[in-house]
Design a protein around this motif. Sequence first.
Motif, mmCIF file in Angstrom:
data_model
loop_
_atom_site.group_PDB
_atom_site.id
_atom_site.type_symbol
_atom_site.label_atom_id
_atom_site.label_comp_id
_atom_site.label_asym_id
_atom_site.label_seq_id
_atom_site.Cartn_x
_atom_site.Cartn_y
_atom_site.Cartn_z
ATOM 1 N N UNK A 137 0.831 -1.209 0.000
ATOM 2 C CA UNK A 137 0.000 0.000 0.000
ATOM 3 C C UNK A 137 0.865 1.258 0.000
ATOM 4 N N UNK A 138 2.036 1.191 0.632
ATOM 5 C CA UNK A 138 2.955 2.330 0.637
ATOM 6 C C UNK A 138 3.588 2.512 -0.742
ATOM 7 N N UNK A 139 3.878 1.402 -1.418
ATOM 8 C CA UNK A 139 4.435 1.486 -2.779
ATOM 9 C C UNK A 139 3.437 2.209 -3.682
ATOM 10 N N UNK A 140 2.175 1.850 -3.558
ATOM 11 C CA UNK A 140 1.130 2.475 -4.370
ATOM 12 C C UNK A 140 1.018 3.974 -4.052
ATOM 13 N N UNK A 141 0.961 4.318 -2.775
ATOM 14 C CA UNK A 141 0.853 5.731 -2.373
ATOM 15 C C UNK A 141 2.074 6.520 -2.832
ATOM 16 N N UNK A 142 3.258 5.919 -2.693
ATOM 17 C CA UNK A 142 4.487 6.584 -3.131
ATOM 18 C C UNK A 142 4.471 6.798 -4.635
ATOM 19 N N UNK A 143 4.050 5.790 -5.381
ATOM 20 C CA UNK A 143 3.982 5.905 -6.836
ATOM 21 C C UNK A 143 3.079 7.039 -7.283
ATOM 22 N N UNK A 144 1.925 7.160 -6.668
ATOM 23 C CA UNK A 144 0.998 8.235 -7.018
ATOM 24 C C UNK A 144 1.585 9.604 -6.691
ATOM 25 N N UNK A 145 2.198 9.731 -5.515
ATOM 26 C CA UNK A 145 2.763 11.015 -5.097
ATOM 27 C C UNK A 145 3.940 11.419 -5.983
ATOM 28 N N UNK A 146 4.801 10.464 -6.316
ATOM 29 C CA UNK A 146 5.960 10.768 -7.158
ATOM 30 C C UNK A 146 5.513 11.106 -8.578
ATOM 31 N N UNK A 147 4.554 10.359 -9.116
ATOM 32 C CA UNK A 147 4.055 10.666 -10.455
ATOM 33 C C UNK A 147 3.488 12.082 -10.514
ATOM 34 N N UNK A 148 2.722 12.452 -9.514
ATOM 35 C CA UNK A 148 2.168 13.809 -9.481
ATOM 36 C C UNK A 148 3.285 14.848 -9.477
ATOM 37 N N UNK A 149 4.354 14.598 -8.718
ATOM 38 C CA UNK A 149 5.476 15.523 -8.681
ATOM 39 C C UNK A 149 6.232 15.579 -9.990
#
Length: 143
Positions: A118-130
């Motif tokens: 779940x952290x990998x998914x949240x990190x992926x979304x946050x990094x993609x947005x950045x």
Amino acid sequence: MNTSDRFRAAVDDRDLSALDDLFTDGVRLYSPVTFTPFEGKAAVMGLFGVLLRTFEDFRYIGHCTGTAQTSSDAATTPSAVLLFRAVAGGKEIHGIDLLHFDDDGRIKEFTVMVRPRSAVHALGEAVLAGLVADGLVPDPARP
């Protein structure tokens, strides 16, 4: 102070300019959220600009040194593993940074591993947005 100590200090200080001297021009970063690695200093530095803004409460909690085979050329090189904890996208992350060094002591390959899923998914979304916000990748929501 060795390269992994200098890297850790630069991340702790959120000092992007200090990171620039630590990477080879052809550095390759393997991310837990993409299959294709980030290649070259410009791409990796762009990613670190996003990461330094994305992670909350980032802290290194341990380290190990030794040697390991690189992914890119299967050579055995001096290496370091830095254990960390952080928050991204509201999720607690536990992870490692695996650093491989060239003959001059600069980072030539970098692998990040994080858990839980779940952290990998949240990190992926946050990094993609950045990355999209910084113009480093196209917005996947736009055709």
